[in-house]
Design an enzyme around this catalytic site. Structure first.
Site, PDB file in Angstrom:
ATOM      1  N   GLY A 167      11.099  -6.535 -20.751  1.00 53.09           N
ATOM      2  CA  GLY A 167      12.140  -6.653 -19.728  1.00 53.09           C
ATOM      3  C   GLY A 167      13.282  -7.512 -20.231  1.00 53.09           C
ATOM      4  O   GLY A 167      13.070  -8.453 -21.006  1.00 53.09           O
ATOM      5  N   GLY A 189      -1.272  -1.942 -26.434  1.00 48.99           N
ATOM      6  CA  GLY A 189      -0.899  -2.888 -25.386  1.00 48.99           C
ATOM      7  C   GLY A 189      -2.025  -3.877 -25.157  1.00 48.99           C
ATOM      8  O   GLY A 189      -1.952  -5.047 -25.546  1.00 48.99           O
ATOM      9  N   SER A 190      -3.132  -3.372 -24.590  1.00 46.88           N
ATOM     10  CA  SER A 190      -4.254  -4.261 -24.268  1.00 46.88           C
ATOM     11  C   SER A 190      -4.905  -4.825 -25.521  1.00 46.88           C
ATOM     12  O   SER A 190      -5.294  -5.996 -25.563  1.00 46.88           O
ATOM     13  CB  SER A 190      -5.314  -3.498 -23.473  1.00 46.88           C
ATOM     14  OG  SER A 190      -4.714  -2.857 -22.379  1.00 46.88           O
ATOM     15  N   GLN A 192      -6.231  -1.610  13.955  1.00 48.30           N
ATOM     16  CA  GLN A 192      -6.296  -3.066  13.712  1.00 48.30           C
ATOM     17  C   GLN A 192      -7.107  -3.347  12.450  1.00 48.30           C
ATOM     18  O   GLN A 192      -6.726  -4.167  11.606  1.00 48.30           O
ATOM     19  CB  GLN A 192      -6.946  -3.769  14.910  1.00 48.30           C
ATOM     20  CG  GLN A 192      -6.113  -3.677  16.170  1.00 48.30           C
ATOM     21  CD  GLN A 192      -6.872  -4.117  17.415  1.00 48.30           C
ATOM     22  OE1 GLN A 192      -8.006  -4.597  17.335  1.00 48.30           O
ATOM     23  NE2 GLN A 192      -6.236  -3.940  18.568  1.00 48.30           N
ATOM     24  N   TYR A 193      -8.227  -2.635  12.325  1.00 50.65           N
ATOM     25  CA  TYR A 193      -9.108  -2.861  11.176  1.00 50.65           C
ATOM     26  C   TYR A 193      -8.432  -2.465   9.862  1.00 50.65           C
ATOM     27  O   TYR A 193      -8.685  -3.045   8.802  1.00 50.65           O
ATOM     28  CB  TYR A 193     -10.406  -2.058  11.355  1.00 50.65           C
ATOM     29  CG  TYR A 193     -11.356  -2.276  10.217  1.00 50.65           C
ATOM     30  CD1 TYR A 193     -12.100  -3.452  10.127  1.00 50.65           C
ATOM     31  CD2 TYR A 193     -11.491  -1.332   9.206  1.00 50.65           C
ATOM     32  CE1 TYR A 193     -12.956  -3.677   9.053  1.00 50.65           C
ATOM     33  CE2 TYR A 193     -12.339  -1.538   8.134  1.00 50.65           C
ATOM     34  CZ  TYR A 193     -13.066  -2.718   8.064  1.00 50.65           C
ATOM     35  OH  TYR A 193     -13.887  -2.939   7.012  1.00 50.65           O
ATOM     36  N   ARG A 194      -7.530  -1.478   9.933  1.00 46.30           N
ATOM     37  CA  ARG A 194      -6.869  -1.026   8.703  1.00 46.30           C
ATOM     38  C   ARG A 194      -5.773  -1.991   8.251  1.00 46.30           C
ATOM     39  O   ARG A 194      -5.340  -1.934   7.103  1.00 46.30           O
ATOM     40  CB  ARG A 194      -6.274   0.370   8.921  1.00 46.30           C
ATOM     41  CG  ARG A 194      -7.338   1.436   8.997  1.00 46.30           C
ATOM     42  CD  ARG A 194      -6.755   2.719   9.541  1.00 46.30           C
ATOM     43  NE  ARG A 194      -5.714   3.252   8.665  1.00 46.30           N
ATOM     44  CZ  ARG A 194      -4.846   4.191   9.049  1.00 46.30           C
ATOM     45  NH1 ARG A 194      -4.875   4.665  10.280  1.00 46.30           N
ATOM     46  NH2 ARG A 194      -3.950   4.639   8.208  1.00 46.30           N
ATOM     47  N   GLU A 223       1.410  -8.046 -17.977  1.00 42.18           N
ATOM     48  CA  GLU A 223       0.756  -9.346 -18.248  1.00 42.18           C
ATOM     49  C   GLU A 223      -0.762  -9.160 -18.320  1.00 42.18           C
ATOM     50  O   GLU A 223      -1.529 -10.010 -17.883  1.00 42.18           O
ATOM     51  CB  GLU A 223       1.090 -10.388 -17.170  1.00 42.18           C
ATOM     52  CG  GLU A 223       2.559 -10.679 -17.003  1.00 42.18           C
ATOM     53  CD  GLU A 223       3.180 -11.457 -18.154  1.00 42.18           C
ATOM     54  OE1 GLU A 223       2.442 -12.175 -18.837  1.00 42.18           O
ATOM     55  OE2 GLU A 223       4.397 -11.310 -18.359  1.00 42.18           O
ATOM     56  N   ARG A 238       4.973   1.383  18.625  1.00 44.11           N
ATOM     57  CA  ARG A 238       4.672   2.820  18.653  1.00 44.11           C
ATOM     58  C   ARG A 238       4.057   3.186  19.992  1.00 44.11           C
ATOM     59  O   ARG A 238       2.862   2.988  20.235  1.00 44.11           O
ATOM     60  CB  ARG A 238       3.720   3.170  17.514  1.00 44.11           C
ATOM     61  CG  ARG A 238       3.371   4.628  17.387  1.00 44.11           C
ATOM     62  CD  ARG A 238       4.539   5.397  16.887  1.00 44.11           C
ATOM     63  NE  ARG A 238       4.218   6.815  16.769  1.00 44.11           N
ATOM     64  CZ  ARG A 238       5.138   7.774  16.787  1.00 44.11           C
ATOM     65  NH1 ARG A 238       6.406   7.483  16.921  1.00 44.11           N
ATOM     66  NH2 ARG A 238       4.790   9.037  16.663  1.00 44.11           N
TER      67      ARG A 238
HETATM   68  C1  LIG Z   1       6.946  -2.568 -15.428  1.00 48.88           C
HETATM   69  C2  LIG Z   1       6.342  -3.091 -16.702  1.00 48.88           C
HETATM   70  C3  LIG Z   1       6.900  -4.206 -17.306  1.00 48.88           C
HETATM   71  C4  LIG Z   1       6.386  -4.679 -18.526  1.00 48.88           C
HETATM   72  N1  LIG Z   1       6.980  -5.745 -19.153  1.00 48.88           N
HETATM   73  C5  LIG Z   1       6.546  -6.128 -20.395  1.00 48.88           C
HETATM   74  C6  LIG Z   1       7.225  -7.158 -21.141  1.00 48.88           C
HETATM   75  O1  LIG Z   1       8.193  -7.750 -20.667  1.00 48.88           O
HETATM   76  N2  LIG Z   1       6.765  -7.463 -22.394  1.00 48.88           N
HETATM   77  C7  LIG Z   1       5.691  -6.824 -22.947  1.00 48.88           C
HETATM   78  O2  LIG Z   1       5.333  -7.159 -24.077  1.00 48.88           O
HETATM   79  N3  LIG Z   1       5.025  -5.861 -22.263  1.00 48.88           N
HETATM   80  C8  LIG Z   1       5.429  -5.485 -21.021  1.00 48.88           C
HETATM   81  N4  LIG Z   1       4.782  -4.480 -20.341  1.00 48.88           N
HETATM   82  C9  LIG Z   1       3.660  -3.791 -20.993  1.00 48.88           C
HETATM   83  C10 LIG Z   1       2.309  -4.139 -20.403  1.00 48.88           C
HETATM   84  O3  LIG Z   1       1.999  -5.480 -20.654  1.00 48.88           O
HETATM   85  C11 LIG Z   1       1.276  -3.164 -20.964  1.00 48.88           C
HETATM   86  O4  LIG Z   1       1.560  -1.894 -20.403  1.00 48.88           O
HETATM   87  C12 LIG Z   1      -0.154  -3.589 -20.648  1.00 48.88           C
HETATM   88  O5  LIG Z   1      -0.532  -4.700 -21.414  1.00 48.88           O
HETATM   89  C13 LIG Z   1      -1.172  -2.461 -20.900  1.00 48.88           C
HETATM   90  O6  LIG Z   1      -1.055  -1.994 -22.195  1.00 48.88           O
HETATM   91  P1  LIG Z   1      -0.874  -0.422 -22.483  1.00 48.88           P
HETATM   92  O7  LIG Z   1       0.225   0.079 -21.607  1.00 48.88           O
HETATM   93  O8  LIG Z   1      -0.739  -0.255 -23.929  1.00 48.88           O
HETATM   94  O9  LIG Z   1      -2.204   0.226 -21.970  1.00 48.88           O
HETATM   95  P2  LIG Z   1      -3.494   0.529 -22.844  1.00 48.88           P
HETATM   96  O10 LIG Z   1      -3.916  -0.713 -23.532  1.00 48.88           O
HETATM   97  O11 LIG Z   1      -3.282   1.732 -23.665  1.00 48.88           O
HETATM   98  O12 LIG Z   1      -4.527   0.863 -21.702  1.00 48.88           O
HETATM   99  C14 LIG Z   1      -4.584   2.171 -21.062  1.00 48.88           C
HETATM  100  C15 LIG Z   1      -5.826   2.181 -20.151  1.00 48.88           C
HETATM  101  O13 LIG Z   1      -6.985   2.066 -20.958  1.00 48.88           O
HETATM  102  C16 LIG Z   1      -7.799   0.997 -20.495  1.00 48.88           C
HETATM  103  N5  LIG Z   1      -8.412   0.318 -21.631  1.00 48.88           N
HETATM  104  C17 LIG Z   1      -7.831  -0.095 -22.779  1.00 48.88           C
HETATM  105  N6  LIG Z   1      -8.728  -0.742 -23.547  1.00 48.88           N
HETATM  106  C18 LIG Z   1      -9.901  -0.747 -22.865  1.00 48.88           C
HETATM  107  C19 LIG Z   1     -11.212  -1.291 -23.117  1.00 48.88           C
HETATM  108  N7  LIG Z   1     -11.501  -1.983 -24.225  1.00 48.88           N
HETATM  109  N8  LIG Z   1     -12.158  -1.110 -22.162  1.00 48.88           N
HETATM  110  C20 LIG Z   1     -11.881  -0.445 -21.022  1.00 48.88           C
HETATM  111  N9  LIG Z   1     -10.679   0.083 -20.738  1.00 48.88           N
HETATM  112  C21 LIG Z   1      -9.697  -0.068 -21.641  1.00 48.88           C
HETATM  113  C22 LIG Z   1      -6.872   0.053 -19.764  1.00 48.88           C
HETATM  114  O14 LIG Z   1      -7.577  -0.656 -18.771  1.00 48.88           O
HETATM  115  C23 LIG Z   1      -5.826   1.007 -19.170  1.00 48.88           C
HETATM  116  O15 LIG Z   1      -6.230   1.440 -17.906  1.00 48.88           O
HETATM  117  C24 LIG Z   1       5.269  -4.020 -19.117  1.00 48.88           C
HETATM  118  C25 LIG Z   1       4.699  -2.927 -18.466  1.00 48.88           C
HETATM  119  C26 LIG Z   1       5.217  -2.461 -17.282  1.00 48.88           C
HETATM  120  C27 LIG Z   1       4.588  -1.251 -16.627  1.00 48.88           C
END
Ligand SMILES: Cc1cc2nc3c(=O)[nH]c(=O)nc-3n(C[C@H](O)[C@H](O)[C@H](O)COP(=O)(O)OP(=O)(O)OC[C@H]3O[C@@H](n4cnc5c(N)ncnc54)[C@H](O)[C@@H]3O)c2cc1C
Length: 656
Positions: free
Chosen positions: A177, A145-146, A324-326, A422, A312
């Site tokens: 989606g 993903g990332s 209030q602070y919360r 995103e 309340r």
């Molecule tokens: C409700 C929802 C809707 C979505 N809609 C879409 C969509 O329409 N199209 C689409 O393409 N995707 C979609 N996504 C996917 C979303 O974009 C991914 O889940 C997101 O980019 C994170 O990727 P991952 O789930 O593979 O997490 P990972 O990349 O596996 O990350 C897991 C954890 O590891 C951490 N991590 C990873 N690499 C590193 C690093 N180098 N350093 C430090 N920490 C790291 C991350 O911060 C995270 O906390 C959707 C997700 C959700 C939950």
């Protein structure tokens, strides 16, 4: 006139065209109500909440128009785009699912085609705008993903076509989606192979379903990912697997690169990383929209919890300074993040307009980078605050906050993934700091939106408070940012000498360094733009209350950096820390009489808020009873068995 709600017509009509009825709530009804918002009046049925209303030092309608009025959306030439974003903002306070579906189709899919494609994609764009097709956005894969570089889906040139293939389970596209049942088209990210080698990650717009049968095209399998909490259940997050699916060459979104009919790869990008940043830059659109989710989460959370707190009894729990602070700082967060997002959106609309007009200037390229850096920093700052607000609001409503009819848990679940999609928040903060580091290598740091102008200045240590606490907060941020830049770069250089690659080094300088730097950069920009907005308010009472709203937000976020500020040498001894914290308490207390009035400025009407605890008439107990009475069922069948069981136990025991 209140822009976000009056223009909901636009989005609702469009969204209904692509969204099957997932819920029982009638959108036509909402629309009718939404249109009557202009003449909203309070029903004044509960003396207690109305007593709090009377305490406000400003006029609610005047401030509402300043914060949410038409003049706030400045991007006149690009009105449709601005209105569409404003309408989504309105829609998602009611149902994030519908809003997300529309946003993914029109703004994420549509923007990707618009900004990454060329003239040959004009027809696809027209069909998108006219809702003749339904779009989705397929970047994420099961095992990546990332780390977008590692995406495995391939698009291989073969006999004048691209062949899309999923090489293993981990490469199946997922989370998109709209995909499971509705999407006819998809923007797909895949590794482009031609001339015997991989040319890197590219984006394509392909048809995925037959327009008549709605069945996936040959070589494509599509399914649904299963249940999700909150409003996301109706979003149709789907998976897609390719098995040598063939698509024409024009499907490559070819801004800056192309493949000729003979299979030759041509590009005007100087490097892979430049191409990558342009390709993924399209995600900024989504991020900018998501910043507003942070504001909306803060607004919905504090509307419910603050209205409930004044209802309340006996002594309203609202009167406790801790209560209030919360809550009040999150209400201020809702205002300030909203103000920031609107201005950012205006800049973005202008940017898109210039791109679409064919401008190719250095300034525009700079703006693209700045938009990327700012959206990657502000999205985490805003969404984390929104999720925190919903959690705090749920607790601040005690046990009743846990009831479904409070809507707080539902909202928390529905807003939760905004931290992940995103670009996962922690990950995209890296993009922001990377852009800042690159900027610092240039001779000056002036940028089109001005959010980095100060980076090369030498900020001064704390030497006492001025008569403007927000300016004091901004000075502290400048010092903090300079310190974080210096320590991050120092560590970067040190690690470089060990022979580590730049990916590893960037990861190793995140904790307490680059990660915090990006957060501080985002917060500084939010406060700076808030200050400029408040300075321009002409009406005095609104201005005065907004000065305190901004002060409280600024002090609240800076408070979390006190330890780093002391470590950095910005201050020593208790004066600075004590000063910040006492200002925080005093400003919060000074806003308490205005809190319900401020809630009324941004709160959606009851039928959108959908909370028994947060209704505008303050009759929380009556509404709770209405819910309780709905569950007064006929005696369930097991009661008879239970009575028999208890009688038997009692007989047995008496015999002992
Ligand atoms: C409700 C929802 C809707 C979505 N809609 C879409 C969509 O329409 N199209 C689409 O393409 N995707 C979609 N996504 C996917 C979303 O974009 C991914 O889940 C997101 O980019 C994170 O990727 P991952 O789930 O593979 O997490 P990972 O990349 O596996 O990350 C897991 C954890 O590891 C951490 N991590 C990873 N690499 C590193 C690093 N180098 N350093 C430090 N920490 C790291 C991350 O911060 C995270 O906390 C959707 C997700 C959700 C939950």
């Amino acid at each position: 006139m209140v822009v976000p709600f009056t223009v909901a017509l636009y989005t609702l009509a469009e969204a209904r065209a692509i969204n099957p009825a997932q819920k029982n709530r009638s959108r036509a009804f909402i629309l009718k109500e939404v249109m009557s918002l202009k003449t909203i009046t309070f029903s004044m049925t509960t003396p207690l909440i109305d007593e709090y209303r009377k305490k406000a030092s400003f006029d609610v309608n005047t401030l509402r128009n300043i914060i949410d009025g038409e003049e706030f959306v400045e991007a006149k030439p690009q009105e449709d785009f601005a209105k569409a974003l404003a309408a989504i903002d309105a829609l998602e306070t009611f149902d994030q699912g519908t809003a997300a579906r529309y946003f993914l189709h029109a703004n994420v899919f549509g923007s990707a085609v618009r900004s990454l494609g060329t003239d040959r994609h004009a027809e696809t764009l027209r069909q998108t705008e006219q809702n003749e097709i339904v779009g989705c956005f397929c970047l994420t894969e099961v095992s990546h993903g990332s780390n977008t570089q590692k995406m495995q889906t391939t698009a291989t040139f073969d006999k004048g076509e691209f062949v899309f293939h999923t090489p293993n389970i981990g490469a199946i596209k997922c989370w998109a989606g709209n995909l499971s049942h509705s999407a006819t088209h998809a923007v797909v990210f895949a590794q482009l192979h031609t001339e015997g080698r991989c040319q890197g990650l590219h984006s394509f717009v392909i048809q995925v379903r037959d327009m008549k049968t709605m069945k996936p095209l040959p070589g494509i399998a599509i399914g649904d990912m299963g249940e999700k909490p909150g409003d996301w259940n109706g979003v149709e997050n789907g998976w897609m697997k390719f098995d040598h699916h063939r698509a024409p060459l024009w499907t490559l979104l070819n801004k800056g690169c192309d493949v000729t009919p003979e299979g030759k790869y041509v590009t005007s990008f100087k490097s892979q990383s430049e191409k990558q940043s342009v390709t993924l830059g399209t995600l900024s659109v989504g991020r900018m929209g998501i910043i507003m989710k942070g504001a909306n989460a803060c607004i919905l959370a504090t509307t419910i919890a603050l209205r409930y707190s004044v209802a309340r009894q006996e002594m309203p729990v609202f009167e406790y300074p801790l209560q209030q602070y919360r809550l009040i700082p999150y209400l201020c967060g809702g205002f300030i993040i909203k103000i920031f997002q609107k201005r950012f959106q205006n800049h973005f609309v202008e940017y898109m307009w210039r791109v679409m007009s064919g401008e190719k200037s250095e300034e525009l390229a700079e703006m693209s980078k700045e938009i990327h850096a700012l959206s990657a920093a502000a999205k985490p700052v805003a969404t984390w605050m929104g999720i925190e607000a919903l959690g705090e609001a749920r607790r601040a409503c005690g046990g009743h906050g846990f009831l479904t009819c409070s809507r707080l848990n539902d909202l928390r679940e529905s807003f939760d993934p905004s931290q992940t999609y995103e670009g996962e928040n922690n990950m995209i903060l890296q993009q922001s700091s990377n852009i800042i580091f690159a900027k610092l290598k240039e001779p000056h740091t002036r940028t089109p939106m001005g959010t980095m102008n100060y980076l090369l200045d030498t900020p001064k240590q704390f030497s006492g408070f001025s008569n403007c606490i927000v300016e004091d907060v901004l000075s502290a941020y400048k010092y903090l940012i300079r310190h974080l830049v210096k320590t991050s770069m120092r560590d970067y250089e040190k690690l470089k000498t060990t022979g580590k690659d730049s990916f590893t080094i960037r990861n190793e300088i995140q904790v307490h360094r680059a990660h915090t730097l990006s957060i501080a950069y985002g917060e500084h920009a939010i406060i700076q733009w808030g200050l400029e907005f408040v300075r321009d308010i002409a009406e005095q009472k609104s201005k005065q209350v907004m000065q305190r709203v901004l002060s409280l937000y600024s002090l609240f976020v800076l408070d979390k950096h006190l330890a780093t500020l002391y470590i950095s040498g910005y201050c020593s001894g208790p004066e600075f820390g004590d000063g910040i914290r006492s200002s925080l308490r005093l400003t919060c207390a000074s806003l308490a009489p205005d809190a319900i009035g401020l809630v009324d400025v941004l709160a959606p009407p009851d039928f959108i808020l959908g909370s028994s605890l947060g209704a505008e008439d303050g009759r929380a107990y009556d509404r709770l009873m209405e819910v309780f009475l709905k569950h007064e069922n006929e005696s369930p069948p097991f009661q008879k068995d239970l009575a028999n069981f208890l009688a038997q136990r009692s007989n047995n025991n008496s015999k002992l």
